[in-house]
Design a protein around this motif. Structure first.
Motif, PDB file in Angstrom:
ATOM      1  N   ASN A  83       0.845  -1.189   0.000  1.00  0.00           N
ATOM      2  CA  ASN A  83       0.000   0.000   0.000  1.00  0.00           C
ATOM      3  C   ASN A  83       0.886   1.247   0.000  1.00  0.00           C
ATOM      4  O   ASN A  83       1.920   1.290   0.683  1.00  0.00           O
ATOM      5  N   SER A  85       0.514   5.476   0.426  1.00  0.00           N
ATOM      6  CA  SER A  85      -0.385   6.564   0.789  1.00  0.00           C
ATOM      7  C   SER A  85       0.369   7.888   0.745  1.00  0.00           C
ATOM      8  O   SER A  85       1.568   7.948   1.038  1.00  0.00           O
ATOM      9  N   ALA A  86      -0.305   8.920   0.385  1.00  0.00           N
ATOM     10  CA  ALA A  86       0.272  10.265   0.331  1.00  0.00           C
ATOM     11  C   ALA A  86      -0.735  11.253   0.876  1.00  0.00           C
ATOM     12  O   ALA A  86      -1.951  11.089   0.674  1.00  0.00           O
ATOM     13  N   SER A  87      -0.245  12.245   1.566  1.00  0.00           N
ATOM     14  CA  SER A  87      -1.141  13.250   2.137  1.00  0.00           C
ATOM     15  C   SER A  87      -0.461  14.621   2.113  1.00  0.00           C
ATOM     16  O   SER A  87       0.768  14.728   2.184  1.00  0.00           O
ATOM     17  N   SER A 107       4.183   7.583   2.284  1.00  0.00           N
ATOM     18  CA  SER A 107       4.572   6.353   2.992  1.00  0.00           C
ATOM     19  C   SER A 107       4.192   5.130   2.172  1.00  0.00           C
ATOM     20  O   SER A 107       3.263   5.159   1.359  1.00  0.00           O
ATOM     21  N   ASN A 109       3.753   0.772   2.719  1.00  0.00           N
ATOM     22  CA  ASN A 109       3.649  -0.323   3.693  1.00  0.00           C
ATOM     23  C   ASN A 109       3.499  -1.638   2.946  1.00  0.00           C
ATOM     24  O   ASN A 109       2.713  -1.742   1.986  1.00  0.00           O
ATOM     25  N   SER A 296       7.745  -0.953   6.346  1.00  0.00           N
ATOM     26  CA  SER A 296       7.178   0.350   6.034  1.00  0.00           C
ATOM     27  C   SER A 296       8.297   1.353   5.819  1.00  0.00           C
ATOM     28  O   SER A 296       9.388   1.224   6.383  1.00  0.00           O
TER      29      SER A 296
END
Length: 448
Positions: A83, A85-87, A107, A109, A296
């Motif tokens: 997975n 993810s970006a924010s 990030s 994972n 991660s």
């Protein structure tokens, strides 16, 4: 078990109408042939059309495809998951002086289940067993539909034969009425004879009307089963083989053994039992530890700089207490196994009964053919003799009408006996699970 295809499902033709494998292989290659224009429709073409166009077989095939996807989903448990993810955020509230309100994070994972003491294997096994059960159920649908198609076919032919018999009886009744009228004219007949002959003629006309309606109804059933409108006129061939030219079915014990091995209903239920057992294995594996690898990596940035992070961990998880949920789930799974096993025993009993009944029907129908042939010959001779005596002034009209009624019944019984015999052989093949055989091998390649 052999997979059922349109070609090998046509194995029923070899035992019902005696065609060869070369003839069966020349059946139309189109997916769903249009048989409405066939002037001499064969049983091979009709069964193929019914199997291809029927909505039930299509629905069964779609259920198989859905379960194939479930097997793939179960196999995904052996692969790692990843997975990203970006924010990006901005803080509009009160904050500590000197801090940056903007924050950007990226990030990744990764997780991989290394070992779970057979849980994934049980999950895949359950999906595969369910798929095998649905495939066998689809085969059973094809078998059932093929048998329905053959039954509709022979019912249509029997209705046509009954209609022809009623026409012959009407012609005989007219001949008798004319003879009665002639006897009155020459002064040797009575009004009572004429009235009786006319009554018999009216009854013959009513029977003909009834037989015509039955013929129309059977033709509608024949058309609908092939996914045509009920008013579509089909013209099936009426030729049946000589019973003496076809081989006799194998011994009853052989057929019962074959049925237990090949009937798709039994195979489907056996796979249901296996799927229930896999479900219990899956629940049992949940009591044991699960060992997984997790990794991660992350990157966080703001106006003050960049911060990288990363982690690799091996995790072992052991459930200690689930509020007795595990225990009750296993009890339910075991109960499901018991239910499926009982259903398997019931199906095996039903399979044996199906073979027994079909075997008796074949033997009875074969004996009826010889009996009705003899009955028709004697009834025809009796009718001719009675009419000749009546014309000569030596008999009475009651004898003629009785002989003609017996002849009409004999014609009806002979036609029905022959079609029942041909249909019974197909039903026996289905009961024994032989519709998956090659076209030549329905009964011929089965040795006692």
């Amino acid at each position: 078990m052999k997979r059922v295809t349109w070609q090998n499902a046509l194995g029923l033709l070899a035992l019902s109408i005696g065609i060869s494998s070369a003839q069966a292989s020349t059946v139309a290659t189109t997916a769903c042939p249009d048989i409405s224009q066939d002037t001499q429709l064969t049983l091979a073409r009709y069964v193929e059309r019914s199997l291809c166009a029927n909505l039930d077989t299509r629905a069964a095939w779609q259920r198989v495809q859905t379960q194939r996807a479930q097997v793939g989903a179960a196999n995904s448990g052996y692969y790692p998951s990843l997975n990203i993810s970006a924010s990006s955020s901005r803080d509009f509230g009160d904050r500590v002086a000197g801090t940056d309100p903007d924050q950007r994070t990226l990030s990744a994972n990764a997780s991989w289940l290394l070992y779970d003491f057979g849980g994934r294997e049980a999950d895949v096994s359950q999906a595969k067993n369910t798929l095998a059960s649905l495939q066998a159920s689809a085969d059973a649908s094809i078998h059932s539909l093929a048998a329905q198609a053959v039954t509709a076919w022979f019912n249509r032919l029997a209705a046509e034969a009954s209609f022809a018999s009623a026409k012959s009886s009407l012609a005989a009744a007219k001949e008798t009425a004319e003879a009665a009228e002639k006897r009155i004219k020459v002064g040797v007949g009575t009004r009572e004879d004429t009235l009786q002959a006319q009554t018999a003629l009216a009854q013959a006309e009513l029977v003909l009307i009834q037989r015509e309606g039955e013929l129309a109804a059977s033709n509608g059933q024949l058309a609908v089963l092939a996914n045509y409108p009920a008013n579509t006129a089909l013209t099936p061939q009426t030729t049946l083989p000589d019973p003496s030219q076809l081989s006799a079915p194998p011994a009853l014990a052989v057929l019962m053994q074959l049925a237990d091995e090949r009937r798709p209903e039994r195979i489907a239920q056996e796979q249901q039992v296996a799927a229930a057992e896999s479900s219990l294995d899956q629940l049992a594996a949940q009591r044991l530890p699960r060992i997984s690898l997790n990794a991660s990596a992350g990157d966080s940035r703001n106006s003050f700089g960049q911060r990288d992070s990363g982690q690799v961990a091996v995790t072992a998880t052991l459930p200690l207490f689930t509020g007795f949920q595990q225990r009750y789930q296993e009890r339910g799974a075991q109960s499901q196994i018991d239910q499926q096993t009982l259903e398997l025993d019931r199906i095996r009993q039903q399979v044996g009964l199906d073979v027994w009944l079909a075997w008796q029907q074949v033997n009875t129908a074969r004996s009826r053919i010889d009996a009705t042939d003899s009955l028709l010959a004697s009834a025809a001779e009796s009718s001719r003799a009675a009419l000749a005596r009546y014309r000569a002034g030596l008999g009475n009209v009651l004898n003629v009408l009785t002989a003609q009624s017996t002849l009409a019944d004999a014609r009806q019984q002979q036609a029905r006996a022959r079609f029942d015999w041909a249909s019974a052989r197909v039903q026996l093949a289905r009961a024994a699970g032989l519709l998956t055989a090659s076209p030549d091998a329905a009964f011929q390649d089965i040795q006692p």
